[in-house]
Design a protein around this motif. Structure first.
Motif, PDB file in Angstrom:
ATOM      1  N   LYS A   1     -31.729  13.756 -13.969  1.00 57.33           N
ATOM      2  CA  LYS A   1     -31.197  14.477 -15.137  1.00 57.33           C
ATOM      3  C   LYS A   1     -31.963  15.786 -15.370  1.00 57.33           C
ATOM      4  CE  LYS A   1     -29.939  13.401 -19.888  1.00 57.33           C
ATOM      5  NZ  LYS A   1     -30.728  12.837 -20.972  1.00 57.33           N
ATOM      6  N   ALA A   2     -33.250  15.774 -15.037  1.00 59.38           N
ATOM      7  CA  ALA A   2     -34.075  16.974 -15.240  1.00 59.38           C
ATOM      8  C   ALA A   2     -33.529  18.175 -14.473  1.00 59.38           C
ATOM      9  CB  ALA A   2     -35.518  16.692 -14.820  1.00 59.38           C
ATOM     10  N   GLU A   3     -32.865  17.910 -13.342  1.00 59.00           N
ATOM     11  CA  GLU A   3     -32.346  19.011 -12.524  1.00 59.00           C
ATOM     12  C   GLU A   3     -31.342  19.869 -13.296  1.00 59.00           C
ATOM     13  OE1 GLU A   3     -33.304  19.803  -9.210  1.00 59.00           O
ATOM     14  OE2 GLU A   3     -34.909  18.430  -9.766  1.00 59.00           O
TER      15      GLU A   3
ATOM     16  N   THR B   1     -35.400  21.159 -21.461  1.00 56.55           N
ATOM     17  CA  THR B   1     -35.967  19.992 -22.128  1.00 56.55           C
ATOM     18  C   THR B   1     -37.107  19.404 -21.295  1.00 56.55           C
ATOM     19  OG1 THR B   1     -33.751  19.511 -22.965  1.00 56.55           O
ATOM     20  CG2 THR B   1     -35.412  17.819 -23.303  1.00 56.55           C
ATOM     21  N   ALA B   2     -36.889  19.322 -19.970  1.00 53.00           N
ATOM     22  CA  ALA B   2     -37.951  18.773 -19.106  1.00 53.00           C
ATOM     23  C   ALA B   2     -39.233  19.583 -19.236  1.00 53.00           C
ATOM     24  CB  ALA B   2     -37.472  18.750 -17.651  1.00 53.00           C
ATOM     25  N   TRP B   3     -39.099  20.898 -19.238  1.00 52.58           N
ATOM     26  CA  TRP B   3     -40.305  21.741 -19.359  1.00 52.58           C
ATOM     27  C   TRP B   3     -40.907  21.657 -20.765  1.00 52.58           C
ATOM     28  CZ3 TRP B   3     -43.410  24.663 -16.126  1.00 52.58           C
ATOM     29  CH2 TRP B   3     -43.041  24.633 -14.784  1.00 52.58           C
TER      30      TRP B   3
ATOM     31  N   GLY C   1     -38.749  19.282  -7.112  1.00 53.46           N
ATOM     32  CA  GLY C   1     -37.709  19.272  -8.137  1.00 53.46           C
ATOM     33  C   GLY C   1     -38.248  19.665  -9.504  1.00 53.46           C
ATOM     34  N   VAL C   2     -37.338  19.675 -10.465  1.00 48.44           N
ATOM     35  CA  VAL C   2     -37.669  20.134 -11.823  1.00 48.44           C
ATOM     36  C   VAL C   2     -38.675  19.193 -12.500  1.00 48.44           C
ATOM     37  CG1 VAL C   2     -36.717  20.528 -14.139  1.00 48.44           C
ATOM     38  CG2 VAL C   2     -35.472  21.335 -12.112  1.00 48.44           C
TER      39      VAL C   2
ATOM     40  N   PRO D   1     -27.576  10.176  -1.599  1.00 54.28           N
ATOM     41  CA  PRO D   1     -27.727  11.518  -2.164  1.00 54.28           C
ATOM     42  C   PRO D   1     -27.997  11.478  -3.673  1.00 54.28           C
ATOM     43  CG  PRO D   1     -25.485  11.162  -1.296  1.00 54.28           C
ATOM     44  CD  PRO D   1     -26.221   9.875  -1.154  1.00 54.28           C
ATOM     45  N   THR D   2     -28.960  12.260  -4.096  1.00 53.84           N
ATOM     46  CA  THR D   2     -29.316  12.352  -5.520  1.00 53.84           C
ATOM     47  C   THR D   2     -29.503  13.833  -5.871  1.00 53.84           C
ATOM     48  OG1 THR D   2     -31.627  12.040  -4.877  1.00 53.84           O
ATOM     49  CG2 THR D   2     -30.462  10.099  -5.706  1.00 53.84           C
ATOM     50  N   PRO D   3     -29.329  14.194  -7.149  1.00 52.93           N
ATOM     51  CA  PRO D   3     -29.528  15.597  -7.546  1.00 52.93           C
ATOM     52  C   PRO D   3     -30.930  16.103  -7.213  1.00 52.93           C
ATOM     53  CG  PRO D   3     -28.377  14.396  -9.264  1.00 52.93           C
ATOM     54  CD  PRO D   3     -28.791  13.365  -8.254  1.00 52.93           C
ATOM     55  N   ALA D   4     -31.959  15.268  -7.424  1.00 49.31           N
ATOM     56  CA  ALA D   4     -33.337  15.695  -7.141  1.00 49.31           C
ATOM     57  C   ALA D   4     -33.788  15.166  -5.782  1.00 49.31           C
ATOM     58  CB  ALA D   4     -34.282  15.180  -8.222  1.00 49.31           C
ATOM     59  N   VAL D   5     -34.461  16.019  -5.018  1.00 46.72           N
ATOM     60  CA  VAL D   5     -35.079  15.588  -3.760  1.00 46.72           C
ATOM     61  C   VAL D   5     -36.409  14.913  -4.081  1.00 46.72           C
ATOM     62  CG1 VAL D   5     -35.988  16.368  -1.534  1.00 46.72           C
ATOM     63  CG2 VAL D   5     -34.005  17.511  -2.557  1.00 46.72           C
ATOM     64  N   ARG D   6     -36.653  13.750  -3.464  1.00 47.80           N
ATOM     65  CA  ARG D   6     -37.918  13.027  -3.662  1.00 47.80           C
ATOM     66  C   ARG D   6     -38.846  13.235  -2.466  1.00 47.80           C
ATOM     67  NH1 ARG D   6     -33.781  11.616  -7.206  1.00 47.80           N
ATOM     68  NH2 ARG D   6     -34.435  10.067  -8.728  1.00 47.80           N
ATOM     69  N   PRO D   7     -40.180  13.191  -2.704  1.00 53.11           N
ATOM     70  CA  PRO D   7     -41.113  13.337  -1.578  1.00 53.11           C
ATOM     71  C   PRO D   7     -41.025  12.167  -0.600  1.00 53.11           C
ATOM     72  CG  PRO D   7     -42.299  13.016  -3.682  1.00 53.11           C
ATOM     73  CD  PRO D   7     -40.848  13.093  -4.006  1.00 53.11           C
TER      74      PRO D   7
END
Ligand SMILES: NC(=O)C1=CN([C@@H]2O[C@H](COP(=O)(O)OP(=O)(O)OC[C@H]3O[C@@H](n4cnc5c(N)ncnc54)[C@H](OP(=O)(O)O)[C@@H]3O)[C@@H](O)[C@H]2O)C=CC1
Ligand SMILES: Cc1cn([C@H]2C[C@H](O)[C@@H](COP(=O)(O)OP(=O)(O)O[C@H]3O[C@@H](C)C(=O)[C@@H](O)[C@H]3O)O2)c(=O)[nH]c1=O
Ligand SMILES: [Mg+2]
Length: 300
Positions: free
Chosen positions: A72-74, A79-81, A129-130, A257-263
């Motif tokens: 969701k942060a993406e 708000t995330a920041w 990601g964000v 697949p997800t909006p944010a890429v994970r390490p």
């Protein structure tokens, strides 16, 4: 404050995994935990943060709250920041003014995860990601605030409460026989209860010993697995307790697949926290067992 209380600790994120466990910890005599939730203090309000920290003579602040919805942060960058970077900045400023230590919690997602081995505390950060970027913003804000501080990076936090991978797996297994889970992201889970105990130890040291080591540390449970390995062990231990089970199909991240890429590599080295505080984690399987005892019941 009761007559015997001498150290009031302000804790944010009272309703979250970590905040819940911080309130369940066996704090030493004389410590009072003042745990506040979202309704009591909205962390997007920097002035309210300053007023809260100044409202009574706190001995320390543990900022356990965060915007943790990685995908969701993406699409909710501001708000995330606000929550993950500006709020820690406000806590840093307020703690510096009050002359009290700040304990900030950060994440493995500050790393790109593009190297082998466990990440050391001074390894280069490069969030993908964000969420990770905003948490890194929080780290930098705390480091430059002038407050005495400890930042603990952790990973894959799990508990019997709130939202986490264990609860998601058990819920999905109620209605599905097989689950596809990524096998190319590696790390180690962290029991929120174990993390809370670590933060309690560090906070107590910071409050009682002005020479307690400040800086950045890593903590997770011990081990190195993929999310698919984790899911497999969750169902093995759940099955032993008569809980839900499912067959785990290991898949590459490209198939999920997800909006944010994970390490790909989230392994955190414990050498710094051991050297500074003598803290060494227990194995992730033992931590998982305690959580399933609470969620499902003890093994028959
Ligand atoms: N969960 C994980 O896997 C990991 C977590 N971490 C870090 O560990 C810490 C603890 O995480 P965890 O306990 O799992 O997180 P949770 O998501 O369980 O809890 C976070 C809490 O923060 C609160 N919060 C969010 N936005 C605001 C806001 N604007 N004002 C006030 N409160 C707010 C939430 O309240 P509400 O729900 O009401 O919004 C929630 O209670 C965080 O710093 C996180 O970044 C690090 C690595 C892994
Ligand atoms: C539900 C599900 C997830 N997955 C994958 C997605 C992801 O790569 C991995 C874990 O899923 P999660 O939703 O728990 O992932 P995520 O929310 O990214 O977890 C992260 O949260 C933040 C707050 C952190 O700081 C990190 O340390 C980490 O714990 O498993 C599957 O492969 N299959 C599934 O059925
Ligand atoms: Mg999640």
């Amino acid at each position: 404050m009761s007559a015997t209380t001498s150290h009031a600790i302000l804790v944010t994120g009272a309703g979250g995994q970590l905040g819940t466990e911080l309130q369940r910890c066996a704090w030493p005599q004389g410590y009072e935990i003042v745990a506040i939730d979202h309704d009591t203090l909205d962390l997007r309000d920097s002035e309210a943060i300053a007023a809260m920290v100044a409202s009574r003579p706190f001995a320390a602040v543990i900022n356990g709250a965060a915007y943790t919805a990685v995908d969701k942060a993406e699409s909710d960058v501001v708000t995330a920041w606000a929550v993950n970077a500006m709020a820690p900045a406000a806590f840093g400023e307020a703690c510096a003014k009050a002359g009290i230590p700040l304990v900030q919690v950060s994440t493995d997602y500050v790393f790109a995860g593009d190297r082998q081995g466990a990440w050391e505390v001074n390894d280069p950060v490069a969030p993908l990601g964000v969420y990770g970027a905003s948490k890194l913003g929080g780290e930098l804000a705390v480091r430059t605030s002038g407050a005495r501080h400890v930042i603990v990076r952790t990973a894959w936090v799990v508990s019997a409460h709130g939202h986490n991978f264990i609860k998601t797996m058990l819920r999905l297994a109620e209605t599905r026989d097989t689950l596809s889970v990524v096998a190319d992201q590696h790390g180690a889970p962290t029991s929120a209860a174990d993390l809370a105990n670590v933060l309690m130890t560090i906070t107590q040291r910071l409050v009682e010993d002005e020479d307690a080591p400040p800086g950045t540390f890593h903590f997770s449970n011990a081990g190195s697995i993929s999310w698919a390995d984790f899911a497999t062990e969750i169902f093995r231990q759940s099955g032993l307790r008569g809980g839900p089970t499912a067959e785990v199909v290991p898949i590459p991240s490209s198939d999920y697949p997800t909006p944010a890429v994970r390490p790909a590599n989230s392994r955190l080295s414990h050498s710094a926290i051991y050297a500074a505080y003598g803290i060494a984690p227990r194995d992730w399987q033992a931590a998982l067992s305690d959580i399933l005892d609470e969620l499902i019941g003890a093994t028959q």
